[in-house]
Design a protein around this motif. Structure first.
Motif, PDB file in Angstrom:
ATOM      1  N   TRP A 225      36.633  -0.577 -13.500  1.00 37.06           N
ATOM      2  CA  TRP A 225      38.014  -0.566 -13.011  1.00 37.06           C
ATOM      3  C   TRP A 225      38.832   0.512 -13.718  1.00 37.06           C
ATOM      4  O   TRP A 225      39.723   1.121 -13.118  1.00 37.06           O
ATOM      5  CB  TRP A 225      38.661  -1.939 -13.198  1.00 37.06           C
ATOM      6  CG  TRP A 225      38.273  -2.931 -12.145  1.00 37.06           C
ATOM      7  CD1 TRP A 225      37.516  -4.051 -12.310  1.00 37.06           C
ATOM      8  CD2 TRP A 225      38.631  -2.905 -10.755  1.00 37.06           C
ATOM      9  NE1 TRP A 225      37.373  -4.716 -11.122  1.00 37.06           N
ATOM     10  CE2 TRP A 225      38.046  -4.039 -10.152  1.00 37.06           C
ATOM     11  CE3 TRP A 225      39.375  -2.032  -9.969  1.00 37.06           C
ATOM     12  CZ2 TRP A 225      38.195  -4.323  -8.793  1.00 37.06           C
ATOM     13  CZ3 TRP A 225      39.521  -2.310  -8.608  1.00 37.06           C
ATOM     14  CH2 TRP A 225      38.933  -3.437  -8.041  1.00 37.06           C
ATOM     15  N   ASP A 226      38.562   0.765 -15.004  1.00 37.72           N
ATOM     16  CA  ASP A 226      39.253   1.844 -15.709  1.00 37.72           C
ATOM     17  C   ASP A 226      38.978   3.184 -15.034  1.00 37.72           C
ATOM     18  O   ASP A 226      39.884   4.023 -14.873  1.00 37.72           O
ATOM     19  CB  ASP A 226      38.790   1.913 -17.169  1.00 37.72           C
ATOM     20  CG  ASP A 226      39.222   0.702 -17.979  1.00 37.72           C
ATOM     21  OD1 ASP A 226      40.125  -0.039 -17.527  1.00 37.72           O
ATOM     22  OD2 ASP A 226      38.636   0.490 -19.060  1.00 37.72           O
ATOM     23  N   SER A 227      37.728   3.395 -14.642  1.00 38.90           N
ATOM     24  CA  SER A 227      37.355   4.621 -13.952  1.00 38.90           C
ATOM     25  C   SER A 227      38.065   4.726 -12.605  1.00 38.90           C
ATOM     26  O   SER A 227      38.572   5.796 -12.225  1.00 38.90           O
ATOM     27  CB  SER A 227      35.832   4.654 -13.756  1.00 38.90           C
ATOM     28  OG  SER A 227      35.455   5.699 -12.895  1.00 38.90           O
ATOM     29  N   ILE A 228      38.105   3.616 -11.881  1.00 40.52           N
ATOM     30  CA  ILE A 228      38.770   3.606 -10.575  1.00 40.52           C
ATOM     31  C   ILE A 228      40.263   3.881 -10.725  1.00 40.52           C
ATOM     32  O   ILE A 228      40.856   4.630  -9.932  1.00 40.52           O
ATOM     33  CB  ILE A 228      38.517   2.254  -9.874  1.00 40.52           C
ATOM     34  CG1 ILE A 228      37.035   2.137  -9.477  1.00 40.52           C
ATOM     35  CG2 ILE A 228      39.420   2.091  -8.659  1.00 40.52           C
ATOM     36  CD1 ILE A 228      36.644   0.779  -8.944  1.00 40.52           C
ATOM     37  N   GLU A 229      40.881   3.313 -11.757  1.00 46.47           N
ATOM     38  CA  GLU A 229      42.307   3.567 -11.970  1.00 46.47           C
ATOM     39  C   GLU A 229      42.570   5.047 -12.246  1.00 46.47           C
ATOM     40  O   GLU A 229      43.551   5.629 -11.742  1.00 46.47           O
ATOM     41  CB  GLU A 229      42.830   2.722 -13.133  1.00 46.47           C
ATOM     42  CG  GLU A 229      44.317   2.922 -13.387  1.00 46.47           C
ATOM     43  CD  GLU A 229      44.847   2.103 -14.536  1.00 46.47           C
ATOM     44  OE1 GLU A 229      46.090   2.021 -14.681  1.00 46.47           O
ATOM     45  OE2 GLU A 229      44.031   1.538 -15.295  1.00 46.47           O
ATOM     46  N   TRP A 232      42.373   6.899  -9.015  1.00 44.72           N
ATOM     47  CA  TRP A 232      43.544   6.576  -8.193  1.00 44.72           C
ATOM     48  C   TRP A 232      44.760   7.377  -8.657  1.00 44.72           C
ATOM     49  O   TRP A 232      45.524   7.902  -7.837  1.00 44.72           O
ATOM     50  CB  TRP A 232      43.822   5.079  -8.268  1.00 44.72           C
ATOM     51  CG  TRP A 232      45.158   4.669  -7.744  1.00 44.72           C
ATOM     52  CD1 TRP A 232      45.555   4.615  -6.449  1.00 44.72           C
ATOM     53  CD2 TRP A 232      46.293   4.242  -8.534  1.00 44.72           C
ATOM     54  NE1 TRP A 232      46.860   4.177  -6.362  1.00 44.72           N
ATOM     55  CE2 TRP A 232      47.333   3.942  -7.625  1.00 44.72           C
ATOM     56  CE3 TRP A 232      46.498   4.078  -9.903  1.00 44.72           C
ATOM     57  CZ2 TRP A 232      48.575   3.494  -8.065  1.00 44.72           C
ATOM     58  CZ3 TRP A 232      47.731   3.628 -10.337  1.00 44.72           C
ATOM     59  CH2 TRP A 232      48.759   3.347  -9.420  1.00 44.72           C
ATOM     60  N   ARG A 233      44.920   7.525  -9.975  1.00 46.04           N
ATOM     61  CA  ARG A 233      46.040   8.312 -10.490  1.00 46.04           C
ATOM     62  C   ARG A 233      45.892   9.782 -10.104  1.00 46.04           C
ATOM     63  O   ARG A 233      46.884  10.458  -9.763  1.00 46.04           O
ATOM     64  CB  ARG A 233      46.148   8.148 -12.009  1.00 46.04           C
ATOM     65  CG  ARG A 233      46.567   6.741 -12.423  1.00 46.04           C
ATOM     66  CD  ARG A 233      46.836   6.636 -13.919  1.00 46.04           C
ATOM     67  NE  ARG A 233      47.171   5.268 -14.293  1.00 46.04           N
ATOM     68  CZ  ARG A 233      48.374   4.724 -14.132  1.00 46.04           C
ATOM     69  NH1 ARG A 233      49.363   5.442 -13.605  1.00 46.04           N
ATOM     70  NH2 ARG A 233      48.601   3.468 -14.491  1.00 46.04           N
ATOM     71  N   MET A 234      44.675  10.300 -10.141  1.00 46.84           N
ATOM     72  CA  MET A 234      44.447  11.674  -9.680  1.00 46.84           C
ATOM     73  C   MET A 234      44.756  11.795  -8.195  1.00 46.84           C
ATOM     74  O   MET A 234      45.363  12.770  -7.741  1.00 46.84           O
ATOM     75  CB  MET A 234      43.001  12.085  -9.962  1.00 46.84           C
ATOM     76  CG  MET A 234      42.750  12.556 -11.372  1.00 46.84           C
ATOM     77  SD  MET A 234      41.139  13.367 -11.566  1.00 46.84           S
ATOM     78  CE  MET A 234      40.079  11.971 -11.877  1.00 46.84           C
ATOM     79  N   ARG A 308      38.927  12.865  -3.190  1.00 41.93           N
ATOM     80  CA  ARG A 308      39.145  13.114  -1.764  1.00 41.93           C
ATOM     81  C   ARG A 308      38.936  11.836  -0.954  1.00 41.93           C
ATOM     82  O   ARG A 308      39.696  11.534  -0.029  1.00 41.93           O
ATOM     83  CB  ARG A 308      38.197  14.205  -1.254  1.00 41.93           C
ATOM     84  CG  ARG A 308      38.551  14.735   0.136  1.00 41.93           C
ATOM     85  CD  ARG A 308      37.464  15.650   0.666  1.00 41.93           C
ATOM     86  NE  ARG A 308      36.312  14.883   1.097  1.00 41.93           N
ATOM     87  CZ  ARG A 308      36.205  14.294   2.293  1.00 41.93           C
ATOM     88  NH1 ARG A 308      37.194  14.370   3.171  1.00 41.93           N
ATOM     89  NH2 ARG A 308      35.133  13.620   2.611  1.00 41.93           N
ATOM     90  N   GLY A 309      37.899  11.066  -1.309  1.00 39.89           N
ATOM     91  CA  GLY A 309      37.644   9.818  -0.598  1.00 39.89           C
ATOM     92  C   GLY A 309      38.785   8.834  -0.743  1.00 39.89           C
ATOM     93  O   GLY A 309      39.184   8.183   0.227  1.00 39.89           O
ATOM     94  N   TYR A 310      39.329   8.727  -1.941  1.00 39.28           N
ATOM     95  CA  TYR A 310      40.474   7.837  -2.165  1.00 39.28           C
ATOM     96  C   TYR A 310      41.696   8.330  -1.399  1.00 39.28           C
ATOM     97  O   TYR A 310      42.487   7.536  -0.890  1.00 39.28           O
ATOM     98  CB  TYR A 310      40.793   7.754  -3.660  1.00 39.28           C
ATOM     99  CG  TYR A 310      39.899   6.827  -4.442  1.00 39.28           C
ATOM    100  CD1 TYR A 310      38.588   6.573  -4.044  1.00 39.28           C
ATOM    101  CD2 TYR A 310      40.347   6.208  -5.605  1.00 39.28           C
ATOM    102  CE1 TYR A 310      37.767   5.732  -4.763  1.00 39.28           C
ATOM    103  CE2 TYR A 310      39.535   5.354  -6.339  1.00 39.28           C
ATOM    104  CZ  TYR A 310      38.239   5.131  -5.900  1.00 39.28           C
ATOM    105  OH  TYR A 310      37.425   4.286  -6.611  1.00 39.28           O
ATOM    106  N   ILE A 321      43.103  -4.374  -7.449  1.00 42.75           N
ATOM    107  CA  ILE A 321      42.858  -5.143  -8.671  1.00 42.75           C
ATOM    108  C   ILE A 321      43.549  -6.503  -8.599  1.00 42.75           C
ATOM    109  O   ILE A 321      43.014  -7.511  -9.050  1.00 42.75           O
ATOM    110  CB  ILE A 321      43.315  -4.348  -9.915  1.00 42.75           C
ATOM    111  CG1 ILE A 321      42.776  -4.999 -11.191  1.00 42.75           C
ATOM    112  CG2 ILE A 321      44.817  -4.224  -9.990  1.00 42.75           C
ATOM    113  CD1 ILE A 321      41.309  -4.837 -11.390  1.00 42.75           C
ATOM    114  N   GLU A 322      44.723  -6.549  -7.974  1.00 42.96           N
ATOM    115  CA  GLU A 322      45.420  -7.827  -7.848  1.00 42.96           C
ATOM    116  C   GLU A 322      44.679  -8.752  -6.885  1.00 42.96           C
ATOM    117  O   GLU A 322      44.573  -9.961  -7.124  1.00 42.96           O
ATOM    118  CB  GLU A 322      46.860  -7.609  -7.374  1.00 42.96           C
ATOM    119  CG  GLU A 322      47.685  -8.880  -7.249  1.00 42.96           C
ATOM    120  CD  GLU A 322      47.768  -9.680  -8.543  1.00 42.96           C
ATOM    121  OE1 GLU A 322      47.869 -10.930  -8.471  1.00 42.96           O
ATOM    122  OE2 GLU A 322      47.704  -9.065  -9.638  1.00 42.96           O
ATOM    123  N   ALA A 323      44.151  -8.185  -5.808  1.00 38.11           N
ATOM    124  CA  ALA A 323      43.371  -8.986  -4.868  1.00 38.11           C
ATOM    125  C   ALA A 323      42.132  -9.559  -5.549  1.00 38.11           C
ATOM    126  O   ALA A 323      41.749 -10.710  -5.311  1.00 38.11           O
ATOM    127  CB  ALA A 323      42.974  -8.143  -3.659  1.00 38.11           C
TER     128      ALA A 323
END
Length: 581
Positions: A225-229, A232-234, A308-310, A321-323
């Protein structure tokens, strides 16, 4: 395996898939194709020093497991097959490690299995209660220090001598070995927590709800999740700045990289966002259980493709993350609903242990399966670079086609072996092996071997029985294991290599052998997933649940029975895939 035990199946080789057996004892064991980790032909160097099975004896010794005492591997037609060794004093079978032979370790005491289980039952609750704290406070800091040392040395590798990089390689092997010993401490404690929850669920509710159990294996706080965050910020930065957004308009990551490097803003994005991401999260490859494949640390294109995918999907980390947090809580409430008294307290305690251990699935991948292997690969390449400078090899990654002791001999003397010829021959052998379709298993299948607890990670015993019933299977129906609930229809996209990633389109059903964290880029696009291998706690199952994608895993045959373009209905709740047309 008792000599009188029922034989459920046996394959000792044939003309289409010959098997060389070193002993009759080998033939009596159940050898599973390791498509969970190494679905491609294995490199000689990884088999010698990288294999996860090399440190399993640490787990069996530490926990005093009554059902197995060692884990061996062998290559069959270029592919890795592994087997667990039972606690049988009469067993005599050879293993290999660091290019050397050894006898599998078995107890001298014939009553070992009968009595040692009580020790296992005694100590396991301690791991359930304390291991998450040990991991956070003691083990992760230790692994971080090890990585910091190796990375610091790699940063200065261009100034090292061949002898100094050779010594660094031995350090990296020691780090790899230590991290994998930690892995087995964690993995067994975690597997035991899961098995205990299953047992309590069956005892208190009369049956195991696989879908509910799967939801309770998820985590909302881990390095994945840290990696995903960070991605997402990028993504948000790119979305909000027209100059960056323009660079990401192409679907070709090479074009995106060129566009970024052509502007000051783009170069700053690479320096301030992409490079730090690679430094922190880039220690993995498309197949992390092998040294052959380049890591994300070595190439930024996979990071750009993820961003790009995000961007295309409009992915929102806070919502996801909340879900996930809400669903874990809902699943925890559901598993307790209707229980009372001792049954309620027993279930609450079992689930509490399970939830504390859940984040360690992605975390141990980050620090061990990915991190330890990736760091060892880069040190090997540093050694290879020195050998290229000295004319002893043609390419740095030629070292991966040598055996461990061959490499050390070559370091000692350029005349020790014809390294150029050896590497050329083994590269050709690997290419030839890639054209072979490996069998799911070889050797002898018995009830006790199929009951080995860890085989659930490969989808056994279900996959064995599916294969046995394959003759009655409808050509338009593929059965597997429920990995993530839900039903979806879509177009199949069969992906076998990283080169196929760019062919995946929004809404496709991904059909593949297996996934690992490098495949996250595809989960922003796909509507469903079907795999050849894996169990309910394997990476494709966990990630599918995190993304809310229906998944059927452990089918054994999906990549052979399904073709790109087929219209599929994926029923992740019941483990069934229908080929509609």
């Amino acid at each position: 395996m008792a000599s009188t035990e029922e034989i459920l199946g046996q394959f000792l080789g044939d003309d289409s898939f010959p098997v060389t057996w070193d002993s009759e004892a080998e033939q009596q064991l159940f050898w599973v194709y390791d498509d969970l980790h190494i679905p491609h032909p294995v490199s000689p160097m990884f088999f010698d020093i990288g294999g996860w099975w090399l440190s399993c004896d640490h787990m069996f010794r530490r926990f005093g497991t009554p059902f197995a005492v060692d884990w061996l591997a062998k290559t069959v037609n270029g592919y890795v097959y592994t087997t667990a060794i039972p606690a049988d004093p009469s067993m005599r079978v050879e293993g290999t490690e660091y290019s050397s032979r050894y006898q599998a370790r078995v107890p001298r005491d014939g009553d070992f299995a009968q009595h040692m289980g009580a020790y296992l039952d005694t100590v396991l609750p301690v791991y359930g209660e304390h291991f998450a704290d040990w991991w956070r406070d003691r083990l992760v800091p230790e692994m971080d220090r090890n990585f910091a040392y190796l990375e610091g040395q790699l940063d200065t590798a261009d100034r090292m001598s061949l002898a100094e990089t050779a010594t660094l390689l031995e350090d990296a092997i020691d780090v790899h070995d230590r991290h994998w010993k930690i892995h087995w401490m964690l993995n067994f404690a975690q597997l035991s927590a899961t098995l205990n929850l299953r047992a309590v669920m069956e005892r208190t509710r009369g049956a195991v709800d696989e879908e509910l159990l799967g939801r309770l294996q998820n985590s909302a706080s881990d390095r994945n999740w840290d990696s995903i965050e960070a991605l997402w910020r990028m993504k948000d930065e790119v979305r909000d700045e027209p100059e960056l957004r323009g660079a990401f308009e192409s679907e070709d990551t090479a074009d995106i990289a060129r566009a970024l490097e052509a502007t000051e803003r783009g170069r700053r994005f690479i320096a301030e966002r992409v490079a730090p991401y690679q430094r922190e999260f880039g220690w993995h490859a498309v197949w992390s259980h092998e040294f052959i494949f380049p890591t994300v640390r070595e190439q930024m294109e996979p990071v750009l493709e993820l961003v790009r995918g995000y961007l295309v999907a409009g992915y929102e980390y806070p919502l996801a993350i909340e879900a996930m947090r809400r669903d874990i809580q809902a699943a925890s409430d559901e598993i307790l609903a209707g229980l009372s008294g001792e049954a309620l307290e027993e279930m609450r305690a079992a689930n509490a242990v399970n939830l504390r251990m859940a984040p360690l699935t992605p975390d141990h991948h980050f620090y061990i399966d990915q991190g330890a292997n990736a760091h060892l690969r880069l040190v090997l390449l540093a050694v290879g670079g020195k050998l290229v400078e000295g004319g002893r090899l043609d390419r740095p990654d030629d070292v991966l086609f040598l055996r461990y002791n061959e490499l050390r001999m070559l370091i000692g003397s350029a005349d020790a072996l014809d390294a150029h010829g050896v590497v050329a021959r083994r590269r050709a052998e690997r290419e030839a092996a890639a054209k072979i379709r490996p069998r799911n298993w070889v050797g002898t299948a018995t009830p006790s071997q199929l009951a080995f607890p860890y085989l659930v990670n490969w989808g056994y015993p279900e996959r064995f029985h599916q294969e046995a019933d394959a003759g009655a299977t409808d050509d338009r129906r593929v059965t597997g294991i429920s990995g993530s609930p839900g039903v979806v229809e879509g177009t199949a996209r069969v992906v076998m290599t990283v080169e196929d990633f760019d062919e995946v389109r929004d809404g496709d059903i991904l059909v593949c052998q297996m996934t690992n964290p490098a495949w996250v880029v595809l989960f922003t696009k796909i509507a469903g997933l079907v795999t050849d291998t894996g169990g309910v706690t394997s990476h494709p199952a966990v990630l599918s649940r995190e993304f809310g994608i229906p998944a059927v895993i452990g089918t054994s045959v999906a990549t052979h029975r399904i073709a790109t373009g087929d219209r599929l209905r994926v029923d992740g709740s019941n483990g069934v895939v229908e080929i509609l047309r």
